[in-house]
Design a protein around this motif. Sequence first.
Motif, PDB file in Angstrom:
ATOM      1  N   PRO A   1      53.298  42.934  43.940  1.00  0.00           N
ATOM      2  CA  PRO A   1      53.059  44.138  43.124  1.00  0.00           C
ATOM      3  C   PRO A   1      52.353  43.829  41.801  1.00  0.00           C
ATOM      4  CG  PRO A   1      55.256  44.209  44.073  1.00  0.00           C
ATOM      5  CD  PRO A   1      54.700  42.833  44.369  1.00  0.00           C
ATOM      6  N   TRP A   2      52.758  42.739  41.135  1.00  0.00           N
ATOM      7  CA  TRP A   2      52.088  42.369  39.884  1.00  0.00           C
ATOM      8  C   TRP A   2      50.642  41.958  40.141  1.00  0.00           C
ATOM      9  CZ3 TRP A   2      51.812  43.054  35.004  1.00  0.00           C
ATOM     10  CH2 TRP A   2      50.972  42.243  34.244  1.00  0.00           C
ATOM     11  N   LEU A   3      50.442  41.126  41.140  1.00  0.00           N
ATOM     12  CA  LEU A   3      49.093  40.652  41.442  1.00  0.00           C
ATOM     13  C   LEU A   3      48.175  41.817  41.815  1.00  0.00           C
ATOM     14  CD1 LEU A   3      50.105  37.465  43.456  1.00  0.00           C
ATOM     15  CD2 LEU A   3      49.386  37.589  41.042  1.00  0.00           C
ATOM     16  N   ASN A   4      48.689  42.779  42.556  1.00  0.00           N
ATOM     17  CA  ASN A   4      47.899  43.971  42.906  1.00  0.00           C
ATOM     18  C   ASN A   4      47.578  44.802  41.671  1.00  0.00           C
ATOM     19  OD1 ASN A   4      47.864  43.243  45.600  1.00  0.00           O
ATOM     20  ND2 ASN A   4      49.553  44.592  46.164  1.00  0.00           N
ATOM     21  N   LEU A   5      48.535  44.891  40.759  1.00  0.00           N
ATOM     22  CA  LEU A   5      48.312  45.624  39.513  1.00  0.00           C
ATOM     23  C   LEU A   5      47.196  44.972  38.703  1.00  0.00           C
ATOM     24  CD1 LEU A   5      49.563  48.001  37.833  1.00  0.00           C
ATOM     25  CD2 LEU A   5      50.853  46.225  36.632  1.00  0.00           C
ATOM     26  N   VAL A   6      47.205  43.652  38.625  1.00  0.00           N
ATOM     27  CA  VAL A   6      46.154  42.924  37.908  1.00  0.00           C
ATOM     28  C   VAL A   6      44.805  43.153  38.597  1.00  0.00           C
ATOM     29  CG1 VAL A   6      45.283  40.627  37.270  1.00  0.00           C
ATOM     30  CG2 VAL A   6      47.712  41.173  36.984  1.00  0.00           C
ATOM     31  N   ARG A   7      44.768  43.019  39.914  1.00  0.00           N
ATOM     32  CA  ARG A   7      43.506  43.230  40.649  1.00  0.00           C
ATOM     33  C   ARG A   7      42.955  44.631  40.418  1.00  0.00           C
ATOM     34  NH1 ARG A   7      46.262  40.236  44.506  1.00  0.00           N
ATOM     35  NH2 ARG A   7      45.301  38.207  44.841  1.00  0.00           N
ATOM     36  N   GLU A   8      43.845  45.613  40.461  1.00  0.00           N
ATOM     37  CA  GLU A   8      43.418  47.003  40.283  1.00  0.00           C
ATOM     38  C   GLU A   8      42.844  47.211  38.889  1.00  0.00           C
ATOM     39  OE1 GLU A   8      43.291  50.939  39.019  1.00  0.00           O
ATOM     40  OE2 GLU A   8      44.911  49.651  38.301  1.00  0.00           O
ATOM     41  N   ALA A   9      43.543  46.715  37.866  1.00  0.00           N
ATOM     42  CA  ALA A   9      43.072  46.868  36.486  1.00  0.00           C
ATOM     43  C   ALA A   9      41.744  46.134  36.282  1.00  0.00           C
ATOM     44  CB  ALA A   9      44.122  46.358  35.500  1.00  0.00           C
ATOM     45  N   ALA A  10      41.668  44.901  36.747  1.00  0.00           N
ATOM     46  CA  ALA A  10      40.425  44.129  36.620  1.00  0.00           C
ATOM     47  C   ALA A  10      39.293  44.814  37.377  1.00  0.00           C
ATOM     48  CB  ALA A  10      40.631  42.701  37.128  1.00  0.00           C
ATOM     49  N   GLY A  11      39.605  45.398  38.512  1.00  0.00           N
ATOM     50  CA  GLY A  11      38.605  46.102  39.314  1.00  0.00           C
ATOM     51  C   GLY A  11      38.021  47.312  38.617  1.00  0.00           C
ATOM     52  N   ARG A  12      38.779  47.920  37.698  1.00  0.00           N
ATOM     53  CA  ARG A  12      38.245  49.051  36.940  1.00  0.00           C
ATOM     54  C   ARG A  12      37.673  48.627  35.600  1.00  0.00           C
ATOM     55  NH1 ARG A  12      42.314  51.280  34.091  1.00  0.00           N
ATOM     56  NH2 ARG A  12      44.264  50.398  34.786  1.00  0.00           N
ATOM     57  N   GLY A  13      37.539  47.304  35.401  1.00  0.00           N
ATOM     58  CA  GLY A  13      36.865  46.804  34.211  1.00  0.00           C
ATOM     59  C   GLY A  13      37.765  46.412  33.056  1.00  0.00           C
ATOM     60  N   VAL A  14      39.082  46.402  33.253  1.00  0.00           N
ATOM     61  CA  VAL A  14      40.003  45.995  32.196  1.00  0.00           C
ATOM     62  C   VAL A  14      40.045  44.465  32.157  1.00  0.00           C
ATOM     63  CG1 VAL A  14      42.396  46.039  31.384  1.00  0.00           C
ATOM     64  CG2 VAL A  14      41.395  48.084  32.461  1.00  0.00           C
ATOM     65  N   THR A  15      39.767  43.901  31.000  1.00  0.00           N
ATOM     66  CA  THR A  15      39.871  42.457  30.819  1.00  0.00           C
ATOM     67  C   THR A  15      41.323  42.139  30.483  1.00  0.00           C
ATOM     68  OG1 THR A  15      37.607  42.319  30.006  1.00  0.00           O
ATOM     69  CG2 THR A  15      39.085  40.491  29.457  1.00  0.00           C
ATOM     70  N   MET A  16      41.966  41.346  31.337  1.00  0.00           N
ATOM     71  CA  MET A  16      43.360  40.973  31.124  1.00  0.00           C
ATOM     72  C   MET A  16      43.422  39.509  30.716  1.00  0.00           C
ATOM     73  SD  MET A  16      45.415  43.077  34.068  1.00  0.00           S
ATOM     74  CE  MET A  16      47.006  42.855  33.271  1.00  0.00           C
ATOM     75  N   ARG A  17      44.015  39.269  29.531  1.00  0.00           N
ATOM     76  CA  ARG A  17      44.155  37.902  29.021  1.00  0.00           C
ATOM     77  C   ARG A  17      45.611  37.662  28.629  1.00  0.00           C
ATOM     78  NH1 ARG A  17      40.385  37.115  24.125  1.00  0.00           N
ATOM     79  NH2 ARG A  17      41.096  39.215  23.632  1.00  0.00           N
ATOM     80  N   ARG A  18      46.092  36.470  28.936  1.00  0.00           N
ATOM     81  CA  ARG A  18      47.463  36.063  28.608  1.00  0.00           C
ATOM     82  C   ARG A  18      47.390  34.725  27.885  1.00  0.00           C
ATOM     83  NH1 ARG A  18      52.511  36.929  31.751  1.00  0.00           N
ATOM     84  NH2 ARG A  18      51.163  38.123  33.144  1.00  0.00           N
ATOM     85  N   ALA A  19      48.056  34.654  26.737  1.00  0.00           N
ATOM     86  CA  ALA A  19      48.146  33.400  25.985  1.00  0.00           C
ATOM     87  C   ALA A  19      49.616  33.025  25.886  1.00  0.00           C
ATOM     88  CB  ALA A  19      47.533  33.559  24.602  1.00  0.00           C
ATOM     89  N   ARG A  20      49.901  31.783  26.209  1.00  0.00           N
ATOM     90  CA  ARG A  20      51.274  31.277  26.166  1.00  0.00           C
ATOM     91  C   ARG A  20      51.377  30.160  25.137  1.00  0.00           C
ATOM     92  NH1 ARG A  20      51.599  31.250  32.661  1.00  0.00           N
ATOM     93  NH2 ARG A  20      52.608  33.278  32.931  1.00  0.00           N
ATOM     94  N   ILE A  21      52.302  30.312  24.207  1.00  0.00           N
ATOM     95  CA  ILE A  21      52.609  29.257  23.244  1.00  0.00           C
ATOM     96  C   ILE A  21      53.827  28.530  23.795  1.00  0.00           C
ATOM     97  CG2 ILE A  21      53.320  28.740  20.888  1.00  0.00           C
ATOM     98  CD1 ILE A  21      51.881  31.326  20.036  1.00  0.00           C
ATOM     99  N   VAL A  22      53.692  27.221  24.012  1.00  0.00           N
ATOM    100  CA  VAL A  22      54.755  26.466  24.686  1.00  0.00           C
ATOM    101  C   VAL A  22      55.077  25.163  23.969  1.00  0.00           C
ATOM    102  CG1 VAL A  22      54.203  27.442  26.955  1.00  0.00           C
ATOM    103  CG2 VAL A  22      53.114  25.317  26.245  1.00  0.00           C
ATOM    104  N   SER A  23      56.327  24.775  24.061  1.00  0.00           N
ATOM    105  CA  SER A  23      56.750  23.475  23.539  1.00  0.00           C
ATOM    106  C   SER A  23      56.415  22.406  24.567  1.00  0.00           C
ATOM    107  CB  SER A  23      58.258  23.476  23.281  1.00  0.00           C
ATOM    108  OG  SER A  23      58.597  24.440  22.306  1.00  0.00           O
ATOM    109  N   LEU A  24      56.085  21.212  24.071  1.00  0.00           N
ATOM    110  CA  LEU A  24      55.845  20.072  24.952  1.00  0.00           C
ATOM    111  C   LEU A  24      56.716  18.919  24.493  1.00  0.00           C
ATOM    112  CD1 LEU A  24      51.957  20.232  25.322  1.00  0.00           C
ATOM    113  CD2 LEU A  24      53.687  21.037  26.935  1.00  0.00           C
TER     114      LEU A  24
END
Length: 174
Positions: free
Chosen positions: A57-80
């Motif tokens: 369901p999430w992957l389909n939601l991303v595909r649908e949004a990207a397909g209509r021209g929405v740029t989806m970006r995710r930034a993760r701040i993580v400890s190493l």
Amino acid sequence: MKPGSVPPFSELIKDCHRSAVHLEMRDMYGVASEADDFAEWQTHGHISAESIERRRPWLNLVREAAGRGVTMRRARIVSLPASAYIRYEHAGTYLNVEAGEQVRWLPRRDAATLALPGADLWLLDDRLIRFGHFSGDGASAGHELNEDKEVIKFCAAAFETVWERATPHERFEI
């Protein structure tokens, strides 16, 4: 908007036309919907076919949004070194990328000089923020919407600074 009245993300993204950016800043999430996938990954060390199906369901939601021209970006701040949960996220991020989401990672040490919001967030079309609140053990503690122009300006600038410093998923090693 009060936390209990926040619409599901799937509804919010339908009203999005240009961009949806997500800033994640925790090393552990204890979200109930991921519990089985995380436990499975800890046992087997890979993302299973069943886990991929549960993410559909999430992957389909991303595909649908990207397909209509929405740029989806995710930034993760993580400890190493990364927590087990972050290693699990990293192992499955290729699915987000294949669906059309751009993902970058920033080691927490490289974020030390940044002014950051106090909660994870989604910023939709530079007009609406959906803050994600979490308990100490990473369980979801609800969401909150914010349309304050100054808050949006601050969060957008914080995200862009993180994005510029971060490493694309394809090149980031845990």
